[in-house]
Design an enzyme around this catalytic site. Structure first.
Site, short mmCIF file in Angstrom:
data_model
loop_
_atom_site.label_atom_id
_atom_site.label_comp_id
_atom_site.label_asym_id
_atom_site.label_seq_id
_atom_site.Cartn_x
_atom_site.Cartn_y
_atom_site.Cartn_z
N HIS A 165 97.39 49.11 -11.01
CA HIS A 165 96.92 48.64 -9.69
C HIS A 165 97.98 47.73 -9.04
CE1 HIS A 165 94.34 46.85 -6.70
NE2 HIS A 165 93.22 47.33 -7.22
N GLU A 269 98.85 52.52 -6.08
CA GLU A 269 98.46 52.50 -7.49
C GLU A 269 98.59 53.88 -8.12
OE1 GLU A 269 94.45 50.86 -7.53
OE2 GLU A 269 94.82 49.94 -5.59
C1 BG6 Z 1 91.29 49.17 -5.24
C2 BG6 Z 1 90.01 49.90 -4.91
O1 BG6 Z 1 91.98 49.89 -6.19
O2 BG6 Z 1 90.97 47.89 -5.75
C3 BG6 Z 1 89.21 49.09 -3.92
O3 BG6 Z 1 90.30 51.18 -4.40
C4 BG6 Z 1 88.96 47.69 -4.45
O4 BG6 Z 1 87.98 49.73 -3.64
C5 BG6 Z 1 90.28 47.06 -4.84
O5 BG6 Z 1 88.32 46.91 -3.45
C6 BG6 Z 1 90.16 45.67 -5.45
O6 BG6 Z 1 89.27 45.68 -6.50
P1 BG6 Z 1 88.92 44.36 -7.27
O7 BG6 Z 1 87.86 44.72 -8.27
O8 BG6 Z 1 90.19 43.90 -7.95
O9 BG6 Z 1 88.46 43.37 -6.25
#
Ligand code: BG6
Length: 311
Positions: A165, A269
């Site tokens: 991510h 990502e």
């Molecule tokens: C992204 C998702 O990868 O991560 C989103 O596609 C999400 O939907 C974002 O809002 C952040 O996620 P988190 O759980 O780290 O707040």
């Protein structure tokens, strides 16, 4: 002088959490927290930070660190019954002192091997045994490489989804474009994961975006016009690519994210989501991400996407 410091240093980070600093002789560096097996910093040889890390990031379990490179496993997003993005990002990983060898021998010195194995509690959430090994390497040119190896040590098959991510630091989201995803199909997380086809040119940003591009090429470029910098993302074993920016309204609703920080970040990502990875007992999966930067002299319309993608 950074050149005199060791290529791998173990120290304490925020809140006394264990951290590993990787350094390459020419001055680039990376930082990795054992909490989450999480890369929180990647700097070039001028000491410039290339990853976004929120000033409001919370370095305290069970919250995942906001920024850097969280590992989403065994579930990406809400594609299953587990907590959002799975639990690997908020577990304590260990140093893997004797990892199984890689097929190719590397002369890189700045690398660290981490391992994550499920605890008794983790097994109650997701009843599958595995060894998740993560090697993080800083290459001689300052490239950052992450290799995940997940082995099924259970007596039955299991399936998972996965993402690196990555939060890239950008000068101004309105001046950024992504190349390599044009004309591809994507699932739109903002429209109940409905499937669409991207039309036309390179991807630019003027509002919230949360898309899972499917069947993406092994190379994707993020052009930062203002910084005159292009990030090149190369990936292997990871067919999908998520593009996320929360924009203004969502940014304000996130406790660990500054109201204006959406302007200075973009998540691209490398992922395996649409078709979950299935491992039979004894099988291993490998997913690799390589990040590098090249200077770009992009001015609207002048850069041929093919040239970036082949370079
Ligand atoms: C992204 C998702 O990868 O991560 C989103 O596609 C999400 O939907 C974002 O809002 C952040 O996620 P988190 O759980 O780290 O707040």
């Amino acid at each position: 002088m950074s050149g005199e410091k060791p290529p791998v240093e173990f120290c304490k980070g925020v809140n006394g959490l264990e951290k590993v600093v990787l350094r390459e002789v020419r001055g680039s560096s990376a930082e990795v927290y054992l909490y989450g097996g999480h890369v929180t910093s990647w700097k070039n040889d001028h000491g410039e930070e290339l990853l976004f890390l929120s000033t409001k990031a919370i370095f305290k379990p069970p919250k995942a660190i906001r920024g850097g490179i969280p590992i989403c496993f065994p579930q990406f997003g809400s594609h299953g019954n587990l907590e959002q993005h799975g639990f690997a990002r908020n577990r304590l990983w260990s140093i893997d002192s004797d990892p199984p060898p890689f097929p190719t021998v590397s002369s890189n010195k700045a690398f660290i091997d981490l391992i994550f194995k499920p605890s008794e509690d983790d097994l109650k959430l997701w009843p599958h045994s595995y060894e998740f090994r993560l090697r993080i390497t800083l290459g001689p040119g300052g490239d950052l490489m992450l290799t995940s190896r997940i082995r099924n040590t259970d007596g039955k098959p299991f399936s998972f989804t996965f993402a690196y991510h990555t939060y890239f630091s950008v000068s101004d989201i309105s001046e950024v474009r992504v190349e390599g995803l044009e004309t591809l199909d994507y699932l739109d997380n903002l429209k109940a994961k409905e499937r669409f086809t991207e039309q036309g040119d390179a991807i630019t940003f003027e509002s919230e975006v949360d898309k899972i591009y499917l069947g993406t090429p092994s190379k994707i470029a993020i052009l930062d016009h203002e910084k005159k910098r292009t990030f090149v993302l190369r990936k292997d074993g990871l067919p999908d690519a998520v593009v996320w920016n929360p924009w203004e309204k969502k940014a304000k609703s996130m406790a660990d994210f500054g109201d204006d920080e959406y302007k200075h970040m973009l998540c691209v990502e490398a992922a395996a989501i649409e078709k979950p990875i299935t491992l039979k007992p004894g099988e291993e999966w490998k997913g690799r991400l390589e990040l590098s930067t090249v200077p770009s002299s992009y001015r609207s319309g002048q850069l041929d996407p093919q040239r970036v993608l082949q370079g």
